[in-house]
Enzyme design. Structure first.
Site, PDB file in Angstrom:
ATOM      1  N   ASN A 276       0.872  -1.183   0.000  1.00 41.27           N
ATOM      2  CA  ASN A 276       0.000   0.000   0.000  1.00 41.27           C
ATOM      3  C   ASN A 276       0.907   1.230   0.000  1.00 41.27           C
ATOM      4  O   ASN A 276       1.503   1.563   1.017  1.00 41.27           O
ATOM      5  CB  ASN A 276      -0.891  -0.024   1.252  1.00 41.27           C
ATOM      6  CG  ASN A 276      -1.742   1.226   1.398  1.00 41.27           C
ATOM      7  OD1 ASN A 276      -1.788   2.058   0.496  1.00 41.27           O
ATOM      8  ND2 ASN A 276      -2.419   1.353   2.531  1.00 41.27           N
TER       9      ASN A 276
ATOM     10  N   LYS B 217       0.089   4.231  -0.252  1.00 48.31           N
ATOM     11  CA  LYS B 217      -0.549   5.418   0.332  1.00 48.31           C
ATOM     12  C   LYS B 217      -0.355   6.630  -0.591  1.00 48.31           C
ATOM     13  O   LYS B 217      -0.305   6.448  -1.812  1.00 48.31           O
ATOM     14  CB  LYS B 217      -0.029   5.645   1.757  1.00 48.31           C
ATOM     15  CG  LYS B 217      -0.180   4.366   2.609  1.00 48.31           C
ATOM     16  CD  LYS B 217      -0.023   4.570   4.074  1.00 48.31           C
ATOM     17  CE  LYS B 217      -0.243   3.238   4.786  1.00 48.31           C
ATOM     18  NZ  LYS B 217      -0.148   3.323   6.232  1.00 48.31           N
TER      19      LYS B 217
ATOM     20  N   HIS C 253      -9.386   1.306   5.277  1.00 49.91           N
ATOM     21  CA  HIS C 253      -8.107   1.491   5.965  1.00 49.91           C
ATOM     22  C   HIS C 253      -8.318   2.477   7.110  1.00 49.91           C
ATOM     23  O   HIS C 253      -9.111   3.419   6.984  1.00 49.91           O
ATOM     24  CB  HIS C 253      -7.060   2.019   4.973  1.00 49.91           C
ATOM     25  CG  HIS C 253      -5.681   1.979   5.523  1.00 49.91           C
ATOM     26  ND1 HIS C 253      -5.225   2.899   6.446  1.00 49.91           N
ATOM     27  CD2 HIS C 253      -4.652   1.115   5.316  1.00 49.91           C
ATOM     28  CE1 HIS C 253      -3.986   2.599   6.774  1.00 49.91           C
ATOM     29  NE2 HIS C 253      -3.612   1.521   6.103  1.00 49.91           N
TER      30      HIS C 253
ATOM     31  N   GLU D 257      -6.701   4.883   8.059  1.00 50.95           N
ATOM     32  CA  GLU D 257      -6.463   6.292   7.693  1.00 50.95           C
ATOM     33  C   GLU D 257      -7.685   6.887   7.011  1.00 50.95           C
ATOM     34  O   GLU D 257      -7.992   8.065   7.197  1.00 50.95           O
ATOM     35  CB  GLU D 257      -5.198   6.389   6.806  1.00 50.95           C
ATOM     36  CG  GLU D 257      -3.938   6.173   7.643  1.00 50.95           C
ATOM     37  CD  GLU D 257      -2.779   5.518   6.924  1.00 50.95           C
ATOM     38  OE1 GLU D 257      -2.780   5.468   5.680  1.00 50.95           O
ATOM     39  OE2 GLU D 257      -1.854   5.044   7.620  1.00 50.95           O
TER      40      GLU D 257
ATOM     41  N   GLU E  34      -5.026  -4.715  10.900  1.00 51.99           N
ATOM     42  CA  GLU E  34      -3.968  -3.717  11.079  1.00 51.99           C
ATOM     43  C   GLU E  34      -4.198  -2.961  12.384  1.00 51.99           C
ATOM     44  O   GLU E  34      -5.011  -2.024  12.425  1.00 51.99           O
ATOM     45  CB  GLU E  34      -4.002  -2.702   9.928  1.00 51.99           C
ATOM     46  CG  GLU E  34      -3.698  -3.272   8.566  1.00 51.99           C
ATOM     47  CD  GLU E  34      -3.105  -2.222   7.620  1.00 51.99           C
ATOM     48  OE1 GLU E  34      -2.167  -2.563   6.915  1.00 51.99           O
ATOM     49  OE2 GLU E  34      -3.568  -1.067   7.617  1.00 51.99           O
TER      50      GLU E  34
ATOM     51  N   GLY F  27       2.949   2.352  10.740  1.00 50.19           N
ATOM     52  CA  GLY F  27       3.933   3.418  10.546  1.00 50.19           C
ATOM     53  C   GLY F  27       4.728   3.778  11.792  1.00 50.19           C
ATOM     54  O   GLY F  27       5.386   4.810  11.832  1.00 50.19           O
TER      55      GLY F  27
ATOM     56  N   SER G  60       3.800  -2.079  10.327  1.00 49.39           N
ATOM     57  CA  SER G  60       5.255  -2.133  10.506  1.00 49.39           C
ATOM     58  C   SER G  60       5.876  -3.471  10.104  1.00 49.39           C
ATOM     59  O   SER G  60       6.839  -3.928  10.715  1.00 49.39           O
ATOM     60  CB  SER G  60       5.626  -1.778  11.955  1.00 49.39           C
ATOM     61  OG  SER G  60       5.299  -0.419  12.214  1.00 49.39           O
TER      62      SER G  60
HETATM   63  O1  G3P Z   1      -1.857  -0.566   4.803  1.00 48.34           O
HETATM   64  C1  G3P Z   1      -0.562  -0.779   5.279  1.00 48.34           C
HETATM   65  C2  G3P Z   1      -0.261   0.014   6.457  1.00 48.34           C
HETATM   66  O2  G3P Z   1      -1.241   0.702   7.085  1.00 48.34           O
HETATM   67  C3  G3P Z   1       0.861  -0.436   7.298  1.00 48.34           C
HETATM   68  O3  G3P Z   1       1.772   0.582   7.165  1.00 48.34           O
HETATM   69  O4  G3P Z   1       3.974   1.580   7.132  1.00 48.34           O
HETATM   70  O5  G3P Z   1       3.205   0.295   9.125  1.00 48.34           O
HETATM   71  O6  G3P Z   1       3.735  -0.918   7.027  1.00 48.34           O
HETATM   72  P1  G3P Z   1       3.270   0.369   7.656  1.00 48.34           P
END
Ligand code: G3P
Length: 244
Positions: A9, A11, A94, A96, A161, A167, A206
Protein backbone atom coordinates in the site's frame (compact mmCIF):
# COMPACT_ATOMS: atom_id res chain seq x y z
CA UNK A 1 -1.95 -24.82 0.82
CA UNK A 2 -2.97 -21.57 -0.89
CA UNK A 3 -0.25 -19.10 -1.69
CA UNK A 4 0.30 -16.21 0.65
CA UNK A 5 -0.45 -12.72 -0.59
CA UNK A 6 1.80 -9.71 -0.17
CA UNK A 7 0.11 -6.36 -0.72
CA UNK A 8 1.99 -3.08 -0.98
CA UNK A 9 0.00 0.00 0.00
CA UNK A 10 1.92 3.00 -1.28
CA UNK A 11 -0.55 5.42 0.33
CA UNK A 12 -0.11 9.03 -0.92
CA UNK A 13 3.42 8.58 -2.19
CA UNK A 14 5.05 8.58 -5.58
CA UNK A 15 5.30 10.61 -8.74
CA UNK A 16 5.13 8.83 -12.09
CA UNK A 17 8.90 8.68 -12.16
CA UNK A 18 9.13 7.16 -8.65
CA UNK A 19 6.44 4.60 -9.41
CA UNK A 20 8.03 3.58 -12.65
CA UNK A 21 11.44 3.13 -11.03
CA UNK A 22 10.00 1.16 -8.12
CA UNK A 23 8.04 -1.20 -10.32
CA UNK A 24 10.97 -1.75 -12.65
CA UNK A 25 13.18 -2.64 -9.68
CA UNK A 26 10.53 -5.02 -8.36
CA UNK A 27 10.07 -6.75 -11.70
CA UNK A 28 13.82 -7.11 -12.12
CA UNK A 29 14.27 -8.61 -8.66
CA UNK A 30 11.35 -11.04 -8.42
CA UNK A 31 12.32 -14.59 -7.45
CA UNK A 32 11.37 -17.50 -9.72
CA UNK A 33 8.62 -18.64 -7.37
CA UNK A 34 6.44 -15.92 -6.01
CA UNK A 35 3.45 -15.59 -3.69
CA UNK A 36 0.46 -13.55 -4.87
CA UNK A 37 1.67 -9.95 -5.08
CA UNK A 38 -0.44 -6.81 -5.27
CA UNK A 39 0.73 -3.26 -5.54
CA UNK A 40 -1.62 -0.41 -4.64
CA UNK A 41 -0.31 2.93 -5.90
CA UNK A 42 -2.21 6.22 -5.73
CA UNK A 43 -5.05 6.53 -8.27
CA UNK A 44 -2.90 8.79 -10.44
CA UNK A 45 -0.37 6.00 -11.06
CA UNK A 46 -2.82 3.21 -11.87
CA UNK A 47 -2.92 3.63 -15.64
CA UNK A 48 0.85 3.85 -15.90
CA UNK A 49 1.37 0.78 -13.75
CA UNK A 50 -1.39 -1.19 -15.48
CA UNK A 51 0.69 -0.93 -18.60
CA UNK A 52 3.99 -1.74 -16.87
CA UNK A 53 2.63 -4.73 -14.96
CA UNK A 54 0.72 -6.32 -17.81
CA UNK A 55 1.66 -10.02 -18.02
CA UNK A 56 3.72 -9.86 -14.81
CA UNK A 57 3.05 -11.70 -11.53
CA UNK A 58 2.25 -8.38 -9.82
CA UNK A 59 -1.44 -7.51 -9.71
CA UNK A 60 -2.76 -4.01 -9.39
CA UNK A 61 -4.85 -2.72 -6.51
CA UNK A 62 -6.43 0.62 -5.60
CA UNK A 63 -6.55 2.22 -2.16
CA UNK A 64 -10.28 3.01 -2.11
CA UNK A 65 -13.39 3.20 -4.28
CA UNK A 66 -16.89 4.64 -4.16
CA UNK A 67 -19.97 2.50 -3.58
CA UNK A 68 -21.78 3.80 -6.70
CA UNK A 69 -21.18 2.94 -10.33
CA UNK A 70 -21.24 6.58 -11.45
CA UNK A 71 -22.85 9.87 -10.53
CA UNK A 72 -22.41 13.19 -8.78
CA UNK A 73 -19.54 12.32 -6.44
CA UNK A 74 -16.83 14.90 -6.97
CA UNK A 75 -13.36 13.52 -6.48
CA UNK A 76 -14.43 9.89 -6.18
CA UNK A 77 -13.58 6.83 -8.25
CA UNK A 78 -16.03 4.01 -8.94
CA UNK A 79 -15.25 0.29 -8.89
CA UNK A 80 -16.03 0.11 -12.63
CA UNK A 81 -13.44 2.80 -13.34
CA UNK A 82 -10.88 0.63 -11.58
CA UNK A 83 -11.69 -2.58 -13.41
CA UNK A 84 -11.63 -0.58 -16.63
CA UNK A 85 -7.94 0.10 -15.94
CA UNK A 86 -7.10 -3.51 -15.15
CA UNK A 87 -7.24 -3.14 -11.36
CA UNK A 88 -8.22 -6.34 -9.57
CA UNK A 89 -8.00 -5.54 -5.83
CA UNK A 90 -9.13 -2.60 -3.71
CA UNK A 91 -8.20 -1.73 -0.12
CA UNK A 92 -11.27 -0.61 1.81
CA UNK A 93 -11.77 0.81 5.29
CA UNK A 94 -8.11 1.49 5.96
CA UNK A 95 -7.82 3.16 9.37
CA UNK A 96 -6.46 6.29 7.69
CA UNK A 97 -9.65 6.58 5.66
CA UNK A 98 -11.77 5.81 8.69
CA UNK A 99 -9.95 8.55 10.65
CA UNK A 100 -9.39 11.19 7.98
CA UNK A 101 -12.57 10.71 5.95
CA UNK A 102 -14.97 9.60 8.67
CA UNK A 103 -15.64 6.25 7.01
CA UNK A 104 -17.93 4.08 9.09
CA UNK A 105 -18.26 0.31 9.08
CA UNK A 106 -21.45 0.69 7.06
CA UNK A 107 -19.69 2.77 4.38
CA UNK A 108 -16.97 0.15 4.15
CA UNK A 109 -19.52 -2.63 3.81
CA UNK A 110 -21.35 -0.82 1.01
CA UNK A 111 -18.07 -0.27 -0.81
CA UNK A 112 -17.16 -3.94 -0.39
CA UNK A 113 -20.48 -4.98 -1.92
CA UNK A 114 -19.99 -2.62 -4.87
CA UNK A 115 -16.37 -3.65 -5.39
CA UNK A 116 -17.25 -7.35 -5.41
CA UNK A 117 -20.10 -6.74 -7.84
CA UNK A 118 -17.68 -5.00 -10.20
CA UNK A 119 -15.28 -7.97 -10.06
CA UNK A 120 -12.72 -6.50 -7.66
CA UNK A 121 -11.38 -8.37 -4.65
CA UNK A 122 -11.90 -6.15 -1.60
CA UNK A 123 -9.21 -6.09 1.08
CA UNK A 124 -11.18 -4.86 4.09
CA UNK A 125 -9.11 -3.41 6.93
CA UNK A 126 -9.96 -3.55 10.60
CA UNK A 127 -7.89 -2.78 13.68
CA UNK A 128 -8.03 -1.46 17.21
CA UNK A 129 -6.50 1.67 18.71
CA UNK A 130 -3.82 1.50 21.36
CA UNK A 131 -6.33 2.56 24.02
CA UNK A 132 -8.71 -0.19 23.02
CA UNK A 133 -5.96 -2.78 23.27
CA UNK A 134 -4.69 -1.48 26.59
CA UNK A 135 -8.15 -1.47 28.10
CA UNK A 136 -8.82 -4.98 26.82
CA UNK A 137 -11.54 -3.87 24.38
CA UNK A 138 -9.66 -4.92 21.27
CA UNK A 139 -11.53 -8.16 20.61
CA UNK A 140 -14.91 -6.48 21.06
CA UNK A 141 -13.82 -3.74 18.66
CA UNK A 142 -12.63 -6.23 16.06
CA UNK A 143 -15.79 -8.31 16.40
CA UNK A 144 -17.96 -5.24 15.77
CA UNK A 145 -15.82 -4.15 12.85
CA UNK A 146 -16.20 -7.57 11.23
CA UNK A 147 -19.94 -7.48 11.79
CA UNK A 148 -20.29 -3.96 10.43
CA UNK A 149 -17.74 -3.86 7.62
CA UNK A 150 -18.02 -7.26 5.94
CA UNK A 151 -20.97 -7.97 3.70
CA UNK A 152 -22.89 -11.26 3.87
CA UNK A 153 -21.22 -13.87 1.68
CA UNK A 154 -17.94 -11.95 1.92
CA UNK A 155 -15.48 -13.48 -0.51
CA UNK A 156 -12.67 -10.95 -0.17
CA UNK A 157 -9.66 -10.58 2.09
CA UNK A 158 -9.61 -9.32 5.67
CA UNK A 159 -6.60 -7.27 6.82
CA UNK A 160 -5.90 -6.93 10.52
CA UNK A 161 -3.97 -3.72 11.08
CA UNK A 162 -3.67 -2.62 14.71
CA UNK A 163 -3.67 1.18 14.42
CA UNK A 164 -0.86 1.55 16.95
CA UNK A 165 1.40 -0.59 14.75
CA UNK A 166 0.90 1.38 11.54
CA UNK A 167 3.93 3.42 10.55
CA UNK A 168 5.35 3.26 14.07
CA UNK A 169 8.06 0.66 13.56
CA UNK A 170 6.39 -1.27 16.40
CA UNK A 171 4.75 -4.31 14.84
CA UNK A 172 2.47 -6.39 17.03
CA UNK A 173 4.34 -9.23 18.72
CA UNK A 174 4.09 -12.76 17.38
CA UNK A 175 1.97 -13.71 20.39
CA UNK A 176 -0.38 -10.77 19.87
CA UNK A 177 -0.76 -11.59 16.18
CA UNK A 178 -1.28 -15.31 16.83
CA UNK A 179 -3.89 -14.66 19.52
CA UNK A 180 -5.70 -12.13 17.35
CA UNK A 181 -5.66 -14.37 14.28
CA UNK A 182 -7.25 -17.13 16.35
CA UNK A 183 -9.91 -14.71 17.57
CA UNK A 184 -10.60 -13.37 14.06
CA UNK A 185 -11.00 -16.85 12.60
CA UNK A 186 -13.37 -17.89 15.37
CA UNK A 187 -15.34 -14.69 14.93
CA UNK A 188 -15.54 -15.12 11.14
CA UNK A 189 -16.86 -18.63 11.58
CA UNK A 190 -19.28 -17.51 14.31
CA UNK A 191 -20.65 -14.75 12.10
CA UNK A 192 -20.46 -16.36 8.64
CA UNK A 193 -20.45 -20.10 9.29
CA UNK A 194 -18.61 -22.28 6.74
CA UNK A 195 -17.77 -19.26 4.58
CA UNK A 196 -15.84 -17.78 7.49
CA UNK A 197 -13.35 -20.62 7.28
CA UNK A 198 -12.01 -19.57 3.89
CA UNK A 199 -11.59 -15.81 4.28
CA UNK A 200 -7.89 -14.99 3.98
CA UNK A 201 -6.55 -12.84 6.82
CA UNK A 202 -3.55 -10.56 6.37
CA UNK A 203 -1.52 -8.82 9.04
CA UNK A 204 -0.45 -5.19 8.53
CA UNK A 205 1.48 -2.74 10.70
CA UNK A 206 5.25 -2.13 10.51
CA UNK A 207 5.97 -5.27 8.49
CA UNK A 208 9.53 -5.01 7.21
CA UNK A 209 12.33 -7.07 5.70
CA UNK A 210 13.48 -8.20 9.16
CA UNK A 211 10.22 -9.28 10.78
CA UNK A 212 8.38 -10.57 7.68
CA UNK A 213 9.51 -14.19 7.91
CA UNK A 214 8.42 -14.63 11.52
CA UNK A 215 5.10 -12.82 11.00
CA UNK A 216 4.31 -14.78 7.85
CA UNK A 217 4.96 -18.08 9.62
CA UNK A 218 2.28 -17.46 12.27
CA UNK A 219 -0.66 -19.83 11.96
CA UNK A 220 -3.48 -18.54 9.74
CA UNK A 221 -1.57 -15.46 8.55
CA UNK A 222 -2.34 -15.53 4.82
CA UNK A 223 -0.02 -12.67 3.98
CA UNK A 224 0.89 -9.09 4.76
CA UNK A 225 -0.38 -5.61 3.99
CA UNK A 226 2.75 -3.49 3.82
CA UNK A 227 2.97 0.30 3.93
CA UNK A 228 6.34 2.01 4.32
CA UNK A 229 8.46 -1.00 3.36
CA UNK A 230 6.56 -1.39 0.08
CA UNK A 231 8.11 1.88 -1.13
CA UNK A 232 11.56 0.36 -1.06
CA UNK A 233 12.17 -2.30 -3.74
CA UNK A 234 14.81 -4.16 -1.75
CA UNK A 235 12.68 -4.32 1.39
CA UNK A 236 9.52 -5.30 -0.49
CA UNK A 237 11.39 -8.01 -2.40
CA UNK A 238 12.68 -9.43 0.90
CA UNK A 239 9.13 -9.55 2.22
CA UNK A 240 8.01 -11.26 -0.99
CA UNK A 241 10.88 -13.71 -0.57
CA UNK A 242 9.78 -14.50 2.98
CA UNK A 243 6.28 -15.49 1.85
CA UNK A 244 5.26 -18.97 0.78
O1 G3P B 1 -1.86 -0.57 4.80
C1 G3P B 1 -0.56 -0.78 5.28
C2 G3P B 1 -0.26 0.01 6.46
O2 G3P B 1 -1.24 0.70 7.08
C3 G3P B 1 0.86 -0.44 7.30
O3 G3P B 1 1.77 0.58 7.16
O4 G3P B 1 3.97 1.58 7.13
O5 G3P B 1 3.20 0.29 9.12
O6 G3P B 1 3.74 -0.92 7.03
P1 G3P B 1 3.27 0.37 7.66
Amino acid sequence: MTRQIIVGNWKMNGTSRDSQALVEALLAGLPATVPDIVTCPPFTQLALLADKLKGSPIALGAQDCHKDVSGAHTGDISPAMLTDLGVSYVILGHSERRQEHGELDETVREKAVAATKAGLTPIVCIGETEDQRESGEHFDTLGWQIKGSLPDNFSGILAYEPIWAIGTGRAATEDEIAETMKFLREELVRQFGEAGKTVRILYGGSVNAKNAASILSIADVAGALVGGASLNAEAFLSIIGAAS
